[in-house]
Structures are given as structure tokens and as C-alpha cells.
Scaffold this motif. Structure first.
Motif, PDB file in Angstrom:
ATOM      1  N   MET A   1      -1.356   2.530 -12.781  1.00 58.23           N
ATOM      2  CA  MET A   1      -0.747   3.859 -12.713  1.00 58.23           C
ATOM      3  C   MET A   1       0.642   3.844 -13.350  1.00 58.23           C
ATOM      4  O   MET A   1       0.974   4.690 -14.184  1.00 58.23           O
TER       5      MET A   1
ATOM      6  N   TYR B   1      -9.112   9.430  -2.827  1.00 57.32           N
ATOM      7  CA  TYR B   1      -9.362   8.107  -3.407  1.00 57.32           C
ATOM      8  C   TYR B   1      -8.844   6.997  -2.498  1.00 57.32           C
ATOM      9  O   TYR B   1      -9.535   6.019  -2.202  1.00 57.32           O
TER      10      TYR B   1
ATOM     11  N   THR C   1       2.261   1.652  -3.429  1.00 57.41           N
ATOM     12  CA  THR C   1       1.246   2.028  -4.408  1.00 57.41           C
ATOM     13  C   THR C   1       0.823   3.476  -4.224  1.00 57.41           C
ATOM     14  O   THR C   1       0.662   4.224  -5.204  1.00 57.41           O
TER      15      THR C   1
ATOM     16  N   ARG D   1     -10.394  -3.291   7.282  1.00 55.92           N
ATOM     17  CA  ARG D   1      -9.130  -3.469   6.613  1.00 55.92           C
ATOM     18  C   ARG D   1      -8.370  -4.561   7.347  1.00 55.92           C
ATOM     19  O   ARG D   1      -8.518  -4.745   8.551  1.00 55.92           O
TER      20      ARG D   1
ATOM     21  N   SER E   1       1.538   6.057  -7.052  1.00 50.20           N
ATOM     22  CA  SER E   1       0.344   6.549  -7.743  1.00 50.20           C
ATOM     23  C   SER E   1       0.236   8.060  -7.660  1.00 50.20           C
ATOM     24  O   SER E   1      -0.278   8.708  -8.564  1.00 50.20           O
TER      25      SER E   1
ATOM     26  N   MET F   1      -6.129  12.187  -5.179  1.00 45.63           N
ATOM     27  CA  MET F   1      -5.515  10.878  -4.938  1.00 45.63           C
ATOM     28  C   MET F   1      -5.693  10.479  -3.473  1.00 45.63           C
ATOM     29  O   MET F   1      -6.104   9.356  -3.169  1.00 45.63           O
TER      30      MET F   1
ATOM     31  N   MET G   1       2.559   5.987  -2.798  1.00 47.81           N
ATOM     32  CA  MET G   1       3.643   6.879  -3.209  1.00 47.81           C
ATOM     33  C   MET G   1       3.739   6.949  -4.727  1.00 47.81           C
ATOM     34  O   MET G   1       3.814   8.033  -5.308  1.00 47.81           O
TER      35      MET G   1
ATOM     36  N   LEU H   1      -1.430  -0.027  -8.591  1.00 46.46           N
ATOM     37  CA  LEU H   1      -0.036   0.319  -8.834  1.00 46.46           C
ATOM     38  C   LEU H   1       0.337   0.048 -10.286  1.00 46.46           C
ATOM     39  O   LEU H   1       0.925   0.904 -10.970  1.00 46.46           O
TER      40      LEU H   1
ATOM     41  N   LYS I   1       0.828  -1.206   0.000  1.00 44.49           N
ATOM     42  CA  LYS I   1       0.000   0.000   0.000  1.00 44.49           C
ATOM     43  C   LYS I   1       0.856   1.247   0.000  1.00 44.49           C
ATOM     44  O   LYS I   1       0.578   2.201  -0.739  1.00 44.49           O
TER      45      LYS I   1
ATOM     46  N   LYS J   1     -10.825   4.142  -0.216  1.00 44.83           N
ATOM     47  CA  LYS J   1     -10.512   2.714  -0.336  1.00 44.83           C
ATOM     48  C   LYS J   1     -10.003   2.147   0.984  1.00 44.83           C
ATOM     49  O   LYS J   1      -9.622   0.987   1.059  1.00 44.83           O
ATOM     50  N   LYS J   2      -9.936   2.958   1.993  1.00 43.39           N
ATOM     51  CA  LYS J   2      -9.455   2.545   3.325  1.00 43.39           C
ATOM     52  C   LYS J   2      -8.006   2.083   3.312  1.00 43.39           C
ATOM     53  O   LYS J   2      -7.605   1.199   4.081  1.00 43.39           O
ATOM     54  N   TRP J   3      -7.223   2.666   2.393  1.00 44.53           N
ATOM     55  CA  TRP J   3      -5.813   2.279   2.371  1.00 44.53           C
ATOM     56  C   TRP J   3      -4.989   3.168   3.284  1.00 44.53           C
ATOM     57  O   TRP J   3      -3.827   2.910   3.528  1.00 44.53           O
ATOM     58  N   LEU J   4      -5.625   4.252   3.683  1.00 46.91           N
ATOM     59  CA  LEU J   4      -4.887   5.166   4.580  1.00 46.91           C
ATOM     60  C   LEU J   4      -5.520   5.129   5.967  1.00 46.91           C
ATOM     61  O   LEU J   4      -6.742   5.096   6.082  1.00 46.91           O
TER      62      LEU J   4
ATOM     63  N   VAL K   1      -4.642  -3.723  -4.660  1.00 50.50           N
ATOM     64  CA  VAL K   1      -3.552  -2.751  -4.494  1.00 50.50           C
ATOM     65  C   VAL K   1      -2.586  -2.841  -5.660  1.00 50.50           C
ATOM     66  O   VAL K   1      -2.211  -1.835  -6.274  1.00 50.50           O
TER      67      VAL K   1
END
Lengths: 359, 359, 359, 359, 359
Positions: free
Chosen positions: E305, D352, D303, E210, D307, D349, D305, E302, D300, D356-359, E298
Motif C-alpha cells: 500500500m 478486507y 497497517t 488469530r 492502508s 478496506m 491506518m 503495509l 496491524k 483477514k481477521k485483523w480486526l 501484515v
């Protein structure tokens, strides 16, 4: 594909009424049929009569030595009516409790004057496997069946009784019991076949669809369903096996062959269940592997793109530098030579990935 | 490699005719041979006669005390002809039902005058394991076999009967039963050997081919096939075991040794099945691991390329900036020094990856 | 490390001769010794004689009541010579068939005058576990052993017989049988120990070597080998167990203690096999985990490099733009400030990865 | 954390002396105590005597009908001294062999005048589970115990004998046997508790430490240890179970209750072993999952960084091109507008990835 | 979600007091109730008396032939008081030991004058499954129950005794025993239902949350809990099964039906436990798969992109080079053509990923 809602365990809340006095009748099922329906079929080789009522009181007239009487009760929440029947045939309080306790697993119990059998009816409804509690009292010349709601698995038997098809009219209550159990078990074949269809469909979608959590849901749901079917079928297998060995005057020795046949069928179903179970347990691995395969594909695309263009970009970056003394910059054909070099690098890379079988 | 079509579960639709009257004969197999073929072989130590017909009527002439008569019926969809035979030998209706019910699992049943044995013939056809329902009635001086279609596993026995090879002509119907079961079980060895070939091939392709969902298909197909073989073999093992222990006047005590031999063979097959099963179940793990190995390789290439060129590109980017005051830009040897620095970084990186055993 | 060739399943092709007449002797093993060698050892407490021949004819002279005669036949492909022995001792045709059928699993059979025992000898050869078929006929005062080729596991027994070491010379044929089985089982310990060495080595290489498909090969090969050993040992366990319970005049009651000891040993081997089996099955998981660990390392390097340099390159890119009005470009200390900013970003990144324990 | 050395299988090399004459005593254990120590405790309700010696010769004086004599031999490599004891009590040669064969699994054997029991003592030593071979001869008024080295699990019993604590002094040799077995089994509880501590610690470190092969090592080591403990405990369970059912004049009927208690304890240990086994087998999966979780985190970061900055760098690259006619380059506010655009892209970004709950 | 603290194995430290004299009472449980509370309920069909005390001394007055006396002791750490009761009823020392040994597994023992039953009470407390040791002495006209602390599962029985609800007052001590066991087993249903709720919740969170190590924790905790429940339930099943078969004058034959009912219930619980166990074991796989699914997502982002922008950045890099002779640079429409080319590449890429179903 199965909807998310399916995931809920749907265990019957309060599968048993905790801390009640043993022998107390409490209906714990889902189906709240507004009234308990009683149907009486009285027959022998020569005569056939059918009667429907909401109360067992006048039904007792049908009971006599010369004919077989089949009482069928639909709906278990009208406890007082069921108690009347119980009192008439002097059923044990624990039997009465088990009749309405839908959490009771399949079993057979031998009492003085009757056999008590509990089984589960399975059927598909909106892609869900529904589980219906059935109990059976088998006496010398009568059979009483208790169902949660009016199901139709017994309809073919009613028809055979009415039209006197097969041997059923000429035989006793034990043969009727066999026919009813046979109808229940036959129905398992349909449920099992449906299971197999779902496995097949799921296998297809593992390969064609993009990976998604829905498939995991569906696999988990299949697992749960197969476990539920097993829970209905396996104890019934023991029931049939004990029935086969039973030495009891209620069961005519000639019915033995038919019960052995029943046993064959339930063994066949059990084997299918075990096979489907192994297939379902394998599905998760299969799915995991297809995901990995797909991830592998994704990674290759990334690696190929990055490996080719990152070095080329670096070269372009070199000649984008602003040093005053870069000899190549002034040379007239530099640009074209550089393009050549880049194309060569590009082709070498392609060749490398080709040889690695990544392309 | 197995084609996708294979994946379909191909379960016999309606493996049992649901809700029919018990004892009703209904053929549920696949093979619709246009007509039922009857072959009669009548023999004793001195004489041998073979006769083919489409109807059992005139075949009954052969039956007498002094010779063994083997009726072989190919094709189970001509129910009326089979019923004639059943009536002649007074077979139980449930036996008649099981003869044509191809979903019936292997079993043995002892009746008054005869043994009833159900078995499964397995053979490979277009890379598929086909499953044929065989039933056998073994009486004092006759054997009746029912097959779905005309198979050739019994041909060697016909030949031995005709040429009087081995002991078979001098022995009774029980020895013929043994010989027929032996032929069926011998055939399992071929199917099992074929299974082993497929496993071997698949193992090879796991390592040499690029990962693909076809391999997952093939593994799943192997699983299904081994489960199907098991379903034919394991109940037959019980049949043979019961046959060994049977005390029945139809079986001559001297045939006991031969049946024990049969039991040995079927145990050997069962052991092989279990070993192949463990191997097949292990294949998915193996495959998963080779995919991970391959992914690892892919990731290393990406990481090495990116780790080397991204910093270098950054350095080139620095000197591509348009600041008016960048002291290095004016210095004459900057460009060459920079190349040197870049090559050193490149070599250090290579050394680092080498030490990590990534190269 | 095991070579790839190992992977081949090496199943004995045609493990059983399909469709032969039961009781027909057909040798199906691998080892084509050019001739069948017969060795006769005749002994009692006082005398010892040893004799070697290519034909059993003149060997029969040794057989008498006062001494134990041990016939050892090496090589099973000279069927006519073996038949002579079989005729002399009146062996059952099915016994004769099993003596040369190398696919036969370990078993014990009690006949009128003799015991028939089948076992498997295991030994390591070029890192491969070889499997040799051994059969034993044990009579009142003679033992006949049949081997595929001349093995040396029985040499210590020959020596003990010759030098009269231990109790063996003073005891009967049953003690010789025990001694021979003991030699076979003792040999299993060596094979098992070798297995353990290979597991140990493989575990080491899982951690030290870079991931490779060779390890998967080796694990699969170990699996296959342990399954093969199991197939030799487990049925023999049953044989010994039955031997212990046997009431037969051939077995002297005093030999019982020794057979119990034998049983102890084979149980010990079985337990080891099960433990090694669990270890081997665990190896694949271990390997999978080490691969994932390694992949994790690779990904971290990539992520750290990319995360640090991609933003820095972006910043450099910004000031490489050719806009006419970029205020920073004219300012004298921009370049140095920018370096400062970049170094700060770099250090913050390092700190971030440090805190995440990726460095 | 367990050191790598631990991984070695440490199987006792030559667990059994292969090809020796059966009944030959050969010590195959690890512990080479320089001398065999003999301790004699002679007691009854009234008297207690303790005597230590290096030779059994003068110890035999203690043996008489009126007291229980407990011989305890520490150290098994002085075979001749052990033989003397064996001769005095006329022990069977195979018993003598099993006393010194440390590879022998737990068992019980009933002889004419005595019981022979083999058990395993387990204890922790430097984080390793050590396995000590113990054998016991139980006669009418004597007990002989053989240990590899002087262990202290029997010390509490010595103390109870000396201080006459509990019932032990008033009871016979059978109660002493019970007390000794009870001491051995009590010790298993400590080993099992230690096992549980290690599992707990390992679970903790799975989550807190960074993934490393050491954890895989440790899990594999735990597996091996639990399998080893099982191998000591499970056969002893059978021993105790047989002891309970034994009808033998050596065992007083009143001791039965105590043996039943022993059986309870060993069942409890077995259950714990099975639970720990399931936990340990689950650890590998747990570990695998935490690795995947960590890898997911790594991916993650990469991806996110990449993206964010790759598109921005592309935009900067566009305006770094040296085309003569790029309209935007001349426009005065281009640079500032571009920054605005880039910041907007950056924020989009972030949004986004947040969604997506990636952060 | 379960807190981390939960993970600790919480095995009762010193589950058994090692090396104590057998028959010594030592309380090893957690619950240190300050005093041992004694409650006596004395009843028959006509009368009911309840009495509470801290000492059993005066309680013995209640014991007579005409009524059933139920002693209930809460708190096991006041050993001297318990010993008084034990002395009065002449309980075996090992029984006394087991009453206070909370590590003792469920069992039943038949003594001369009484039955001794050990069971486990399970209840949920702060999301934890607590395990309470219960022992029961059942004599001809008395029942003694020992609990670790004052629990409330027996309250409904007290109420039924007081209000004379159901049959309980008219029946003997054996029926009271049945009622008490029924109360314990009924309580298992609640614990099991709670288990099912936790599984359901966890399944939900697998998909929605998550990925995090907390879920792995929770799964491991569920595993541990189900294993713990199993350890309480499975031996009790054997207890009930033995109770059913028991022929003992303490148990009235009419109570048999009730015990059979009890057995039904505990079988039902066991089946549920096994199903939940399979579900829990499946959760880890499910979780692993959802992580892989997420990782796949994920990686796709990546790859998309990077694959789109890396080549475009390369092109921009090309025209950022400072070669003096790059023909395109001078051409007026180069910039716009380039934009067109880039947009076309961009769209082709999108189409490619769309076709691969990555978008």
C-alpha cells in the motif's frame, strides 16, 4: 505438500482396552479384515508344501519333527480362530492378549517351549507411515506369525522357500525367524529413505516458496512421523540385542552371526533416525530464519520507499500552502530549482541506502 | 559460499539392498571403478616385495609364515575376484557381504582365524566430505584391505614399508593393522581442520554480508557434514576401544600401547567434533540475532524519517487548505514563522531520538 | 568489549602431525622459546638444592634414593635434550611423542616404573584464555615436568620447598605430584572467576548498550572459551579420578586423602563450568529478547506517529482540493471547527494508545 | 519485581584461596560474625543439659560414653578456637580446611573414628537465596556442627531434645545426625515453594505487563537461583545415597529406614527442581512469544491506518492539483460524489481487514 | 480453550510438613472428606463378603489364613482410625507417615511381613489433571489400600471379585495387588489420550485462530500437566521394575508374568509421555513461526500500500504547488497524461510485487 488432514494425531483411539480382565483378548487395531486368513508353509531341505485355509483345525496335521512349519495368520479380529492355535500350542493368556493388542510395543519373551516376539511393520501408504502389529511365536520346529492384514514384506521369503534360494530350506525355525525379522528391518530402510526424500523436498520448498503455515504443518508432521518410526525401531533394537545374548535351545549357535548382522542393520537405522531427527528439528529454525530474511526484505522496500518520498512530499506540501507572502512562489525558476533539489535529495538517499547495503 | 546443489541430502540411494538373501554380495557404493586392482606387499625385517595384479590367483604364492603379506584391493564392484580371496581365506558369507556393502557402519568382529574391521575414510573433495568404505581382514600373518577406489591415505605406510622407516618392518600383521588405522584416523584431523575453517569463514560472513538464504543453506550443510563425520568417527571409537580390550592371539601385547595411542587420537577427534557441533548449532541463533539487529536498524530509519516528516507534512497540509477564512494566511510573516516552528519540531524530534539512542 | 580479532577460531593449526611415524617427537605448539631450560630441585626433609642448566647431562648427578629430585623443563622445541632425559629414564617412545605433542588431551598412563600424566595449564592473557601443555613423569623418587614456556604457577611450590613451609619437604615424590596438580587446578579457579566477570559485564551491556553485532561476537567468543576450558578440565577430572583409585607403589596410601581433595576441587570447577555454560547459552536468548523489546518500542513510536497524523493529513488534504463547489470552504468558522475536530481526533487517538498501554 | 542489583552474579570472590598450602584453614565466606559461639547440648534418655560458651576448652567435660554430646559452632572466622576442637578429636587437616572453606561442595567422607559431612543450608532473605556452609562431624557419641552464622533451622531439634518430644532423646548420635540433615532438607522445601511462587508471579506479569527488560532480568535471575539451588541439592543427594549404603559402626542399622526416608525427600526436591527448571527455561520462549504477539498487534494497527488513509489522501491530493483543465473540478456534485467514493473505499478496506481477521 | 485460572501453579501448598518430628502422621492433601470410610472385602475361590464401616475395629474379624482380605480406606484425614489399622498390622511409623503424606512420590519398600507401595492415581476433572495419593500394604493374605477420596478406578475389580469374573477369586493377595496396580495404570491411558486430544486441538487453533496470549497460556499449561503426569508415572515405572525383580514370599512366582505385563504397559505410557512432551515443546516454536508468518503478511500489505501510493501522492503534491510558473499546469492534456503516468507506475509496482511473490 502434505494436506492439512495429516495433522490429526491419529493416535489409535483406545490404544488399550481399559479395565478389561488381564489376559482377555480384544482386538484394538484399525484393520477390520472380514476374515482371518491362515497360511501354512511346511518345508525341509527336501520338501515344500503350502496350504491356505480359514481355520487352523486341519493345519495341525503339518506339524511334525522332520520339517519346519510356518503358520501365517492375516487379520486379528477373528479371535476364536486365533484362540484355537493358542490352545494347541498352549500359549500363555497374556501372550494371546498381546497378539491382538496392536498397541503393544516390540518385545521378546522367553517361555518354556517357545519365544514370543512382537515387532512393528512400517510402510508408506498415501504419504502416511502406517504401522502394523506383528507377533511371532518361535518354537523348536515351527513359527507362527500374526499380522493385522495381508502384507507383502514376507513375499520374498515365501519365494526363497519355494525356489529353495539361499540357505533357508536347509535351516531350522530359528533361521526362518531371522529371515522374517530381516525382512521387517529391511523394510525400515525403505521408510527411512522416504523420510529423507521428504526432508529434502521440504528444505527445497523452504527457500523457494513463500512462507506459509503449510510448511509448519509439514515440519510438525515429519516430527510426528520420525517419533513414530523411532517408537517402532528403538524397542526392536533391544529385542534383537536380547535375542543375540539369548541362550536357548531354540536358537542354534550358528544363527548367532546372522542375528548380529540384524543388530548391525537396526543400529544403522537408529543412527539414521537420529540424524533425520536432528535435521527435522533444525528445519523449524531454518524456516524461522528464512521468514525473518523475507521480512527484512519487505521492511527494506517499505523503508526505502517511505524514506525517499515522505520528505519529498513534505517539500511539495510546503509550496502547496496558500500563504499570501511566500517569496519563492513568485520567482520564475523556483519550480525547476525545486525539481533539482528534489532529485539531489533522491540521489543522496539512494547513495545512503546503497552504502548500507540495503540495495 | 557453498552452492545450492550442496543442499541435496545425497544419501546413498538404496543404502542397503532390500530383500536380498542374507550373505549375498551386492556392491551399493557410488564409485564404479572399471576394474578391481589388487596390490600385494610382502615383507619382513629383511625383505620387501611389491606386486600388482588384476586377479588374486597368483598372489597367494606370497603367503607364508615367515613374512607379513598385505593384500590391498581397490574397487569393490568386481565381486567374483573378491569372492576368490574370500574363499581362499574361508571368510564368512556375512563378512563378504559387509565388505562390499558400503552402507555398513564401522565395526569389529572376531572370527576364528581373523579379525574383521570396517572403517570409513573421510576426505574433502570440491568442498564436499566424501566417505569411503574400508574393510580390513587381519590374520596371523596377513592383512587384507578393501577400498572403494584407490585412495592415497595408505601411501605413507607403503613408503615406510619400502624404506624400512620406523619399526614397521620388524613387527607383525597386528602392527600393520595399527598403522593402517592410524593413517585413517590421522586423516580425520585434516577433515576436522577443514570443518573448522568453514565455520570460521561462515562466522565472518554472518556479520559482514547482508542476510541471505545462502547462509542458512551453508549452516544446514555444515550440520549435515558434521553429522556425517560423527557417524564415521563415533562407531570407530567403539571399534578401537574393543580392540584395546581384545584378548586374541592375533594382537601382540606390545601393540597394546599403540592402540591406546590410537584411542587417544580418536577421543580427541570426537571432542573436536562435539565442539564444532555446538558451534554450528549456535550459528543459526547467531544469524537470527544478526538479522534481527539489521531489521532493527531498518525499522529505526523508517521510524525516524516517518516521525519527523509526517507531522511536518500535516502542518503544510493545514495551510494548503482552501478555506476562505484562515487568518494566518494573510499575515505577512506567517510563512517564516511556520518555517521556524517546523525547524523547532525537527530539532526536538532529533533530540528525542538521540536520547533514545536510536541515532 | 572483545575485539573482532578474537573471533578467529585460533585452533592450533596441525593439531597433530599427520602421517608421521608413530612415536616420532614433533613439537606442534605455538611457543618457540629459543632454548630449552632445565631446572633441578633436589630436596628431602633436611636439605634443599636448586640448579639450573641448559642440558640435562650433569643434572643426573642429583638423582639418588635419599632425596626427591624435581626436573622442570621449560620449552619443548629442543627435542634432542628432551630425548636425553627420556633415554636416561627409559621412557616409552609414545610417551616422548605425547610430551611434545601439545594437542594431546589430559590423560594418565601407568608404566612399569613411572606414571605419565598430561594436563593443561590455563591462564588469561590479554583477555584470551591461553592453554599450555604440561606433562609429568612421576617415579619413585623423582618428578619430571615439561612445560611449553616458563610459567609461574609452580612458583609457590618452589617457595614452599625452599622455605620448607607445610609438609612438602618431608614427603615423597607423590606428594610433590599432588602439589603440582593442586597448583594447576587452583589456577583454574582464577580462569573460571574471570569467565564469570565477563558474563556479568556482558549481561550488563545487553541491557544498557544499543543492540550491536559486537555482543553476538562476544557471546560466541565466550561460548568458545567455555568449551575450551571444558576440554582442559573434564579429561583431567577423569585423570584425578583414576589417580584416586590407582593401586601403585609410587603413590603412598596417605597421599590418597590429598588426591580426594584434588578431586573435590576439580568437581567444583566442573560444576561451575556447567553453570556458566548454561548462563552463556542463555545470553543469546536474552539478547534476542532485548532486541525484540527494542524493536517493539521502535514500532510503537512509528505506529503512534503514523496513526495520529495520517488521518489528520487526509482531512487537511480534503479541504486542499480545488473543487468549485465545496460548501464548507465558504463558511466563516470552518477553519476553527476543523481545528477542533482535529484536536478531538488527536485526543481520542492518545486515549486509545494509552489504554493499549503503548504510551 | 527483582531489582537490577540482583543481576550481579554475586559469586563468592575467591571461592577458594588459591595457592595456599593444602590443609591450611582459611575462612572465605561472607559472614563475619565477630565471635565464634559454641553451644553444647548433652543428653540421653534421662538427662538433658545445655551450655553456651565462647571457647571449647571447658566443653570437653561433657563428653562421655553415656550421653550424646552435640557441639554446635556458629561463626567460622575464629579459626584458632575451631582448631582446638579439631585437635581434641584429632580431625584430619583437610577436614579442618573444608570446615571453613565455604566453597566446598556437599560431600561425605568416612574417617577412622568419625564421618565428615558437608551440606548447604538454603534460605530466602530479601528475595535472595542465601547459601550457608554447614559441616558435621559424626562420631560414636558426639556430633559437631559448624555453621557460618547462627541459623534457626536447628531450633526445632533443640526443642525436641529439650522437651524429649519424639524418639530423639532415646537414640544415639546417628539419629541426631539424621534429625539435623532432615531439618536442612525440610528447609529446602520452603525455598523450593518460594521459587514456585516467583515463577507463578512472573508468568502472570508476562501477560499483563508491557514488555520490558526487567522481565528478562528476572528470568535470568531465576535461572541463576535454580542453578544455585541445584548445586546445593544434587551433591547432597549423593551424600544421602552413600549414607544409606554405608556400613559403619557409627550408624545403627535401625537408623537406615530414616535415612531412606531422607533420600525420598531429597529425590522429591530434585524432581521439583528439574520441573521448575524446565518451567523457567520455557519462560523466555513464552516471553518472546508474547512480545511477538504484541508487535503483531502494533503492526496491524499501523497497517490498517496506513492502508486506509494513504489511498484516500492520494485521491484528495489529485483534486488539490492546480492544473487548469481538470474537468471534475467544475462539476457541481464532484465533492459529494468523491466523499461517496472515499466512504466506499473505506468500507471495502474495513471489510478486507475484517475478513483477514485483523480486526 | 483453557481459562486463565488454569495457569496458577496449584502446587500443593506445604507439600511436606516442615520441621515435624519424623514419623508423625500429618495429612497434607486437598481433599477433606468429612469421615474416613472403611470397606472390607473378604474372598476366596468359594466365598465373597463385603462390609462397610467407619471404624476398622470390627473389621479385623475378617482376617484369617483361608481368605484374602482387602481393606480399602477412603479419606486420609481421620488419622486416629488409620493408626488403629497400623497398630494392628504393626506398620512402621515412617510407613504411617507416608500413607497420609500426599506429597510422597511413588515408591516400593520391602518390610518384614509386608510390601509398602505408593502410587498416584491421575484423572481428568474439569479439564484439569487431578492427582490422588494411593498407598498399598500387601501382606501374605491381605491388602490394605488408602485413598484420599472415594475414587471409582477400583470399581471394575470389585465387580470382578463379586461376580468371580477372570482368575482373580482363585488367586492370592499378590494377584489382587497386581489387579489394583493394573487398574491404576490402565487409567493413565485415559489421561494420556486426553492429553493427546488437547495437543491436537491446540495445533488446530494455532493455525486457524488469530495469535493470542491464550495459546501461550494453554501451551504452558500443557507443559505443566505433562510434567506432572511424568512425575506420577516415571517413579512408578521403577516401582514396577523392582516389583518384577523382587524375590519375596509374598509374591507368587506365577504372578511374575502379570507384573511383566504391567511393566510393558507403563513403558508404553512413558514412551507416549515422552512423545507428547516433544510435541508440546515443539508447539511454542510452531506458534512463534505462525506469528512470524502472520506478521510477514501484515508487513507485506503495509509495504505494498505504502510503496504504491506514497510516490503517487508525491506526484499529486507536485502539481498542487502554487508556483506561478509551472509550465505543465497550463497545458490542456496534462491532467490526463498525469493519470496515464500514475496508472503506469501503479502497474509497474504491481508487477514488481508480483515477481517478488508478495502478491
Amino acid at each position: 505438500m502434505a494436506k492439512r488432514r495429516k495433522l490429526l494425531l491419529r493416535r489409535p483411539k483406545h490404544t488399550k482396552t481399559v479395565n478389561q480382565v488381564p489376559g482377555t483378548m480384544t482386538y484394538v487395531g484399525h484393520k477390520e479384515s472380514s476374515e482371518t486368513k491362515l497360511e501354512v508353509i511346511d518345508y525341509n531341505a527336501d520338501q515344500y508344501e503350502r496350504y491356505t485355509s480359514n481355520s487352523p483345525d486341519d493345519a495341525f496335521n503339518y506339524v511334525d519333527e522332520k520339517s519346519v512349519t510356518w503358520f501365517n495368520i492375516d487379520g486379528l479380529n477373528n479371535i476364536s480362530e486365533i484362540e484355537k492355535l493358542g490352545d494347541y500350542y498352549e500359549l500363555h493368556p497374556l501372550v494371546m492378549e498381546d497378539i491382538v493388542n496392536t498397541g503393544q510395543r516390540p518385545k521378546i519373551e522367553e517361555y518354556q517351549d517357545y519365544l514370543f516376539i512382537v515387532a512393528k511393520m512400517l510402510y508408506h501408504k498415501d504419504g502416511e507411515i502406517e504401522n502394523e502389529h506383528i507377533s511371532m511365536i518361535v518354537g523348536k520346529n515351527y513359527v507362527i506369525t500374526f499380522q493385522e492384514s495381508d502384507g507383502d514384506v514376507f513375499d520374498p521369503i515365501r519365494e526363497r522357500l519355494e525356489t529353495s534360494k539361499g540357505r533357508i530350506r536347509g535351516k531350522g525355525a530359528d533361521y526362518l525367524m531371522f529371515a522374517l525379522l530381516d525382512a521387517i528391518i529391511d523394510n525400515y530402510f525403505l521408510v527411512i529413505d522416504d523420510m529423507s526424500d521428504r526432508i529434502e523436498l521440504l528444505e527445497e520448498s523452504l527457500f523457494t516458496n513463500r512462507p506459509s503455515d503449510d510448511i509448519v504443518y509439514e515440519i510438525q508432521d515429519l516430527k510426528r512421523n520420525i517419533l513414530r518410526i523411532r517408537r517402532a525401531v528403538f524397542p526392536l533394537r533391544e529385542v534383537i540385542s536380547r535375542l543375540e545374548k539369548l541362550e536357548n535351545e531354540i536358537i542354534d549357535p550358528h544363527t548367532g552371526n546372522y542375528i548380529r548382522d540384524l543388530y548391525d542393520h537396526i543400529i544403522q537405522i537408529s543412527e539414521n533416525i537420529e540424524i533425520y531427527r536432528e535435521m527435522i528439528w533444525g528445519l523449524m529454525d531454518m524456516y524461522m530464519t528464512t521468514i525473518s530474511n523475507k521480512m527484512n526484505e519487505v521492511m527494506k522496500v517499505l523503508t526505502i520507499m517511505a524514506s525517499i518520498f515522505i520528505p519529498l512530499t513534505f517539500i511539495a506540501g510546503i509550496y502547496g500552502m496558500n500563504f499570501e507572502y511566500i517569496p519563492e512562489l513568485q520567482w520564475k525558476y523556483s519550480y525547476f530549482v525545486l525539481w533539482g533539489v528534489m532529485i539531489i535529495i533522491f540521489l543522496l538517499m539512494l547513495y545512503y541506502f546503497k552504502r548500507k547495503k540495503w540495495l
